[in-house]
Design an enzyme around this catalytic site. Structure first.
Site, short mmCIF file in Angstrom:
data_model
loop_
_atom_site.label_atom_id
_atom_site.label_comp_id
_atom_site.label_asym_id
_atom_site.label_seq_id
_atom_site.Cartn_x
_atom_site.Cartn_y
_atom_site.Cartn_z
N LYS A 52 0.83 -1.21 0.00
CA LYS A 52 0.00 0.00 0.00
C LYS A 52 0.86 1.25 0.00
CE LYS A 52 -3.97 -2.12 2.31
NZ LYS A 52 -4.80 -2.15 3.54
N SER A 68 -0.83 0.33 6.15
CA SER A 68 -1.27 -0.54 7.24
C SER A 68 -2.28 -1.55 6.70
CB SER A 68 -1.91 0.30 8.35
OG SER A 68 -2.24 -0.49 9.47
N ASP A 69 -2.28 -2.74 7.28
CA ASP A 69 -3.25 -3.76 6.89
C ASP A 69 -3.52 -4.65 8.10
OD1 ASP A 69 -4.66 -4.91 4.40
OD2 ASP A 69 -3.86 -6.67 5.44
N GLN A 70 -4.75 -5.19 8.15
CA GLN A 70 -5.14 -5.97 9.32
C GLN A 70 -5.89 -7.24 8.94
OE1 GLN A 70 -8.46 -4.63 12.03
NE2 GLN A 70 -6.75 -4.35 13.43
N GLY A 105 -0.41 -5.04 10.31
CA GLY A 105 0.87 -4.74 9.69
C GLY A 105 1.03 -3.23 9.54
#
Length: 197
Positions: A52, A68-70, A105
């Site tokens: 991203k 960010s990633d979840q 993340g």
């Protein structure tokens, strides 16, 4: 002072970043979030958070870009966003009375010096026992279809829990601010205004 970009269209992440009082721009990246065969949950959130941020790097030279990633982990399964009401109901019914782990993340890409940092934070949620009516009412009121785990911590989601366990509750919303502040300082941007580089 380095300029800051948030690689996200999430208003919740923007609200979290607003707390640091730093000027920033934001832009929503468009990447394929499909897990790769055999990819670990931590590997997935690392890869997507970095992807991203890196996708915007060409458009934002001389910037620090946050990605960010979840994902949610339950019974050995990686769960993403439910996208429909039936899936959201099924997820919350499965979680009732159980512990769910969230991995978020975090990536920071420094386009000034062609470097980056990637890490992840974990946060555990213990759901209380939920009735079918409670689940239905919650989903009707919050429509949490774009949230990993089918709830919004920043809203009525708090009513679903018995206990929260982790170092930074912002991790659950999708942007671990404690770790982000540490990365920003390492990259030369102190949210408190002190020179670090």
């Amino acid at each position: 002072m380095p300029r800051l970009v948030l690689a996200s269209g999430s208003r919740w992440r923007r609200q979290l970043l607003d707390r640091l009082g730093l000027p920033y721009a934001w832009q929503s990246p468009d990447i394929d979030e499909t897990p790769r065969p055999g990819e670990s949950p931590s590997g997935l959130v690392h890869r997507l958070a970095l992807a991203k941020a890196q996708q915007l790097a060409g458009e934002w030279p001389q910037h620090l870009i946050i990605g960010s990633d979840q994902v949610a982990l339950f019974a050995g399964e990686v769960l993403g966003k439910p996208t429909d009401l039936a899936t959201a109901r099924a997820q919350l019914a499965r979680f009732s009375g159980h512990r769910v782990r969230f991995l978020t993340g975090l990536a920071l890409v420094d386009t000034r010096h062609a470097r980056h940092w990637v890490c992840h934070e974990t946060y555990d949620v213990l759901f209380r026992h939920l009735s079918k009516d409670e689940i239905a009412h919650y989903i009707e009121r919050e429509q949490p279809l774009e949230c990993a785990g089918s709830f919004r911590m920043e809203g009525l989601g708090i009513t679903l829990f018995e206990r929260l366990e982790g170092d930074d509750p912002n991790t659950l919303i999708g942007l671990p601010l404690i770790r982000l502040c540490a990365l920003l300082r390492e990259a030369g941007l102190d949210p408190l205004g002190a020179a670090t580089e």
